[in-house]
Design a protein around this motif. Structure first.
Motif, PDB file in Angstrom:
ATOM      1  N   ARG A 268     -18.277  -0.986  -3.903  1.00  0.00           N
ATOM      2  CA  ARG A 268     -17.309  -0.836  -5.187  1.00  0.00           C
ATOM      3  C   ARG A 268     -16.031  -0.716  -4.477  1.00  0.00           C
ATOM      4  NH1 ARG A 268     -21.824   2.452  -6.461  1.00  0.00           N
ATOM      5  NH2 ARG A 268     -23.360   1.300  -7.811  1.00  0.00           N
ATOM      6  N   TYR A 269     -15.477  -0.242  -3.456  1.00  0.00           N
ATOM      7  CA  TYR A 269     -14.460   0.215  -3.062  1.00  0.00           C
ATOM      8  C   TYR A 269     -13.677  -1.172  -2.404  1.00  0.00           C
ATOM      9  CZ  TYR A 269     -10.752   2.550   0.075  1.00  0.00           C
ATOM     10  OH  TYR A 269      -9.454   2.745   0.627  1.00  0.00           O
ATOM     11  N   TRP A 270     -14.523  -1.862  -1.741  1.00  0.00           N
ATOM     12  CA  TRP A 270     -14.041  -2.980  -1.133  1.00  0.00           C
ATOM     13  C   TRP A 270     -13.594  -4.187  -2.597  1.00  0.00           C
ATOM     14  CZ3 TRP A 270     -14.242  -6.370   3.323  1.00  0.00           C
ATOM     15  CH2 TRP A 270     -14.053  -7.712   3.128  1.00  0.00           C
ATOM     16  N   ARG A 271     -14.545  -3.994  -3.431  1.00  0.00           N
ATOM     17  CA  ARG A 271     -13.967  -4.844  -4.815  1.00  0.00           C
ATOM     18  C   ARG A 271     -12.846  -4.434  -5.530  1.00  0.00           C
ATOM     19  NH1 ARG A 271     -17.805  -8.096  -6.382  1.00  0.00           N
ATOM     20  NH2 ARG A 271     -17.280  -7.967  -8.500  1.00  0.00           N
ATOM     21  N   ARG A 272     -12.664  -2.836  -5.567  1.00  0.00           N
ATOM     22  CA  ARG A 272     -11.247  -2.597  -6.192  1.00  0.00           C
ATOM     23  C   ARG A 272     -10.084  -2.812  -5.321  1.00  0.00           C
ATOM     24  NH1 ARG A 272     -11.855   1.321 -10.306  1.00  0.00           N
ATOM     25  NH2 ARG A 272      -9.422   1.090 -10.414  1.00  0.00           N
ATOM     26  N   ILE A 273     -10.134  -2.854  -3.840  1.00  0.00           N
ATOM     27  CA  ILE A 273      -9.004  -3.269  -2.914  1.00  0.00           C
ATOM     28  C   ILE A 273      -8.694  -4.733  -3.284  1.00  0.00           C
ATOM     29  CG2 ILE A 273      -8.224  -3.706  -0.610  1.00  0.00           C
ATOM     30  CD1 ILE A 273     -10.098  -1.274   0.245  1.00  0.00           C
ATOM     31  N   VAL A 274      -9.839  -5.665  -3.401  1.00  0.00           N
ATOM     32  CA  VAL A 274      -9.611  -6.937  -3.594  1.00  0.00           C
ATOM     33  C   VAL A 274      -8.913  -7.292  -4.848  1.00  0.00           C
ATOM     34  CG1 VAL A 274     -10.656  -9.311  -3.952  1.00  0.00           C
ATOM     35  CG2 VAL A 274     -11.251  -7.809  -1.759  1.00  0.00           C
ATOM     36  N   ALA A 275      -9.415  -6.561  -5.995  1.00  0.00           N
ATOM     37  CA  ALA A 275      -8.734  -6.582  -7.336  1.00  0.00           C
ATOM     38  C   ALA A 275      -7.382  -6.067  -7.450  1.00  0.00           C
ATOM     39  CB  ALA A 275      -9.548  -5.752  -8.278  1.00  0.00           C
ATOM     40  N   ALA A 276      -7.220  -5.027  -6.690  1.00  0.00           N
ATOM     41  CA  ALA A 276      -5.528  -4.434  -6.555  1.00  0.00           C
ATOM     42  C   ALA A 276      -4.612  -5.504  -6.166  1.00  0.00           C
ATOM     43  CB  ALA A 276      -5.484  -3.175  -5.803  1.00  0.00           C
ATOM     44  N   MET A 277      -5.199  -6.127  -4.782  1.00  0.00           N
ATOM     45  CA  MET A 277      -4.106  -6.896  -4.082  1.00  0.00           C
ATOM     46  C   MET A 277      -4.175  -8.247  -4.841  1.00  0.00           C
ATOM     47  SD  MET A 277      -5.006  -6.378  -0.148  1.00  0.00           S
ATOM     48  CE  MET A 277      -3.482  -7.013   0.453  1.00  0.00           C
ATOM     49  N   ARG A 278      -5.177  -8.881  -5.487  1.00  0.00           N
ATOM     50  CA  ARG A 278      -5.087  -9.950  -6.229  1.00  0.00           C
ATOM     51  C   ARG A 278      -4.169  -9.826  -7.538  1.00  0.00           C
ATOM     52  NH1 ARG A 278     -11.398 -12.457  -5.814  1.00  0.00           N
ATOM     53  NH2 ARG A 278     -10.982 -13.471  -3.591  1.00  0.00           N
ATOM     54  N   SER A 279      -4.173  -8.438  -8.265  1.00  0.00           N
ATOM     55  CA  SER A 279      -3.280  -8.397  -9.071  1.00  0.00           C
ATOM     56  C   SER A 279      -1.782  -8.723  -8.961  1.00  0.00           C
ATOM     57  CB  SER A 279      -3.416  -7.090  -9.625  1.00  0.00           C
ATOM     58  OG  SER A 279      -2.819  -6.063  -9.022  1.00  0.00           O
TER      59      SER A 279
ATOM     60  N   ASP B  11      -6.151   2.495  -4.796  1.00  0.00           N
ATOM     61  CA  ASP B  11      -5.663   1.056  -5.168  1.00  0.00           C
ATOM     62  C   ASP B  11      -3.952   0.894  -4.905  1.00  0.00           C
ATOM     63  OD1 ASP B  11      -8.225   0.953  -6.080  1.00  0.00           O
ATOM     64  OD2 ASP B  11      -7.511   0.623  -8.207  1.00  0.00           O
ATOM     65  N   HIS B  12      -3.374   1.909  -5.346  1.00  0.00           N
ATOM     66  CA  HIS B  12      -1.926   1.878  -5.245  1.00  0.00           C
ATOM     67  C   HIS B  12      -1.377   1.393  -3.860  1.00  0.00           C
ATOM     68  CE1 HIS B  12      -2.565   5.902  -4.255  1.00  0.00           C
ATOM     69  NE2 HIS B  12      -1.363   5.959  -3.769  1.00  0.00           N
ATOM     70  N   HIS B  13      -2.059   1.876  -2.919  1.00  0.00           N
ATOM     71  CA  HIS B  13      -1.705   1.518  -1.282  1.00  0.00           C
ATOM     72  C   HIS B  13      -1.720   0.027  -1.066  1.00  0.00           C
ATOM     73  CE1 HIS B  13      -1.349   5.724  -0.470  1.00  0.00           C
ATOM     74  NE2 HIS B  13      -2.712   6.171  -0.657  1.00  0.00           N
ATOM     75  N   PHE B  14      -2.865  -0.307  -1.477  1.00  0.00           N
ATOM     76  CA  PHE B  14      -3.222  -1.785  -1.420  1.00  0.00           C
ATOM     77  C   PHE B  14      -2.450  -2.752  -2.388  1.00  0.00           C
ATOM     78  CE2 PHE B  14      -6.690   0.498   0.103  1.00  0.00           C
ATOM     79  CZ  PHE B  14      -7.042  -0.016   1.410  1.00  0.00           C
ATOM     80  N   ARG B  15      -1.767  -2.385  -3.481  1.00  0.00           N
ATOM     81  CA  ARG B  15      -1.000  -3.175  -4.228  1.00  0.00           C
ATOM     82  C   ARG B  15       0.303  -3.255  -3.552  1.00  0.00           C
ATOM     83  NH1 ARG B  15      -3.407  -0.916  -8.820  1.00  0.00           N
ATOM     84  NH2 ARG B  15      -2.104   1.129  -8.613  1.00  0.00           N
ATOM     85  N   ARG B  16       0.694  -2.117  -2.838  1.00  0.00           N
ATOM     86  CA  ARG B  16       1.936  -2.113  -2.138  1.00  0.00           C
ATOM     87  C   ARG B  16       2.034  -2.951  -0.947  1.00  0.00           C
ATOM     88  NH1 ARG B  16       2.730   4.385  -2.380  1.00  0.00           N
ATOM     89  NH2 ARG B  16       3.297   4.742  -4.422  1.00  0.00           N
ATOM     90  N   LEU B  17       0.931  -3.079  -0.426  1.00  0.00           N
ATOM     91  CA  LEU B  17       0.677  -4.167   0.804  1.00  0.00           C
ATOM     92  C   LEU B  17       0.871  -5.321   0.464  1.00  0.00           C
ATOM     93  CD1 LEU B  17      -0.042  -4.973   3.746  1.00  0.00           C
ATOM     94  CD2 LEU B  17      -2.289  -4.648   3.072  1.00  0.00           C
TER      95      LEU B  17
END
Length: 348
Positions: free
Chosen positions: A184-195, A140-146
């Motif tokens: 589930r992984y896709w959903r986590r990425i989207v949630a991380a980026m939308r946060s 998740d942290h990689h996609f939040r950084r992006l």
């Protein structure tokens, strides 16, 4: 006549449909079919020309070749070699951000890998382990950084083509080894980026045309985490004719039907020529299909063997593409063009 039969008949009306594509007239879709900056506007045309900063300059040159046609969809990829690159490390993102912000009606389209070593031939067993790790939130942290980087660059409305061609055999971010955890992984990425504060990303689910390794509907992660139903489609079997590409299972027709059923706009992040060679009939039919079905954006892959401007091996298709998309005539021949007015560049 069936709904799909009506689509095929409409696609044959290329003179009308392509006229609309060229002018942008009468292409404004119902409001529920558009979101973001493109609401109520014509189709955003683009091309993949180079992943880095040279791609930005080539957008201007391709527009010149097309007689001034405005290219509103800027399309590039993040390298899938390391997590640092997936986090947005490439300096070229700054150039793309400046291009995007030069006009309010532009779209920045960014393909984002879901795994590092994305083209390293990782076997299915290891891919399944990586998918499960992603589904547990380990990346998740990689996609939040992006997401933070994109917001900081002033492109919080980027179209994210996440895990493209997930129904195929090749990429490490492929779906088939564990479809349920992949979703589930896709959903986590989207949630991380939308946060991330300030983001307004649109997430584009873009499989290969056809069934490939797995039916792409088996990988669809849900309407709440998908904004656009895309498709990468090249002129190759299965689908020797354009009608076959429409009618095949999980083909262009099913994409349109699926998107309509889920209330989503469509897109074509990658399309172009391929195994069927220089095929002007394919080019005419694909452009007519785009004009009829009004994707949010489309982006031709413009290098050999797929392209029409940077590739010299498709001269007949290049003429069709140029004629259909040229909006202003009589500007004179751009300097530095040859071989049928196409700039010939080495593949990169």
């Amino acid at each position: 006549m069936s709904h799909r039969g009506r689509r095929l008949a409409g696609a044959c009306m290329s003179a009308v449909a392509v006229g609309l594509l060229v002018t942008g007239g009468a292409l404004a879709p119902p409001p529920h079919e558009r979101s973001g900056n493109d609401a109520g506007s014509e189709i955003a045309t683009g091309a993949y020309l180079h992943y880095g900063s040279p791609g930005v300059e080539r957008m201007r040159e391709l527009s010149h070749w097309l007689g001034g046609t405005e290219l509103r969809a800027g399309h590039t990829y993040l390298p899938g070699d390391t997590w640092s690159n997936i986090e947005g490390a490439p300096d070229s993102l700054g150039s793309w951000a400046r291009w995007r912000n030069a006009r309010a009606d532009r779209l920045f389209v960014l393909n984002v890998p879901m795994q590092e070593r994305n083209e390293a031939g990782v076997p299915d067993g290891r891919v399944a382990e990586l998918i499960r790790s992603g589904a547990r939130g380990e990346y998740d942290h990689h996609f939040r950084r992006l997401a933070e980087r994109l917001v900081d660059l002033g492109v919080p409305d980027t179209v994210i083509v996440l895990g493209w061609e997930m129904n195929g055999f090749n990429y490490t971010h492929r779906c088939r080894p564990d479809p349920e955890n992949w979703k589930r992984y896709w959903r986590r990425i989207v949630a991380a980026m939308r946060s991330v504060d300030g983001q307004r990303f649109q997430f584009d689910f873009a499989p290969n045309r056809g069934i490939d390794a797995i039916a792409w509907t088996s990988c669809y992660p849900g309407d709440d985490v998908v904004d656009i139903v895309g498709m990468d489609t090249y002129d190759q079997p299965p689908g020797h004719t354009f009608d076959e590409q429409v009618e095949q299972p999980y083909g262009l027709g099913q994409q349109v039907d699926f998107a309509e059923a889920h209330g989503k706009p469509i897109s074509y992040p990658e399309w172009g020529l391929f195994r069927n060679g220089d095929n002007p009939e394919y080019m005419r039919r694909m452009l007519a299909w785009i004009a009829e079905h009004r994707p949010l954006y489309h982006s031709i892959t413009d290098y050999c063997p797929h392209g029409v401007w940077q590739c010299g091996q498709n001269p007949r298709s290049a003429r069709v593409f140029r004629e259909f998309l040229t909006t202003r005539q009589g500007r004179g021949r751009p300097s530095g063009f040859d071989h049928g007015d196409r700039r010939i560049r080495p593949e990169e």
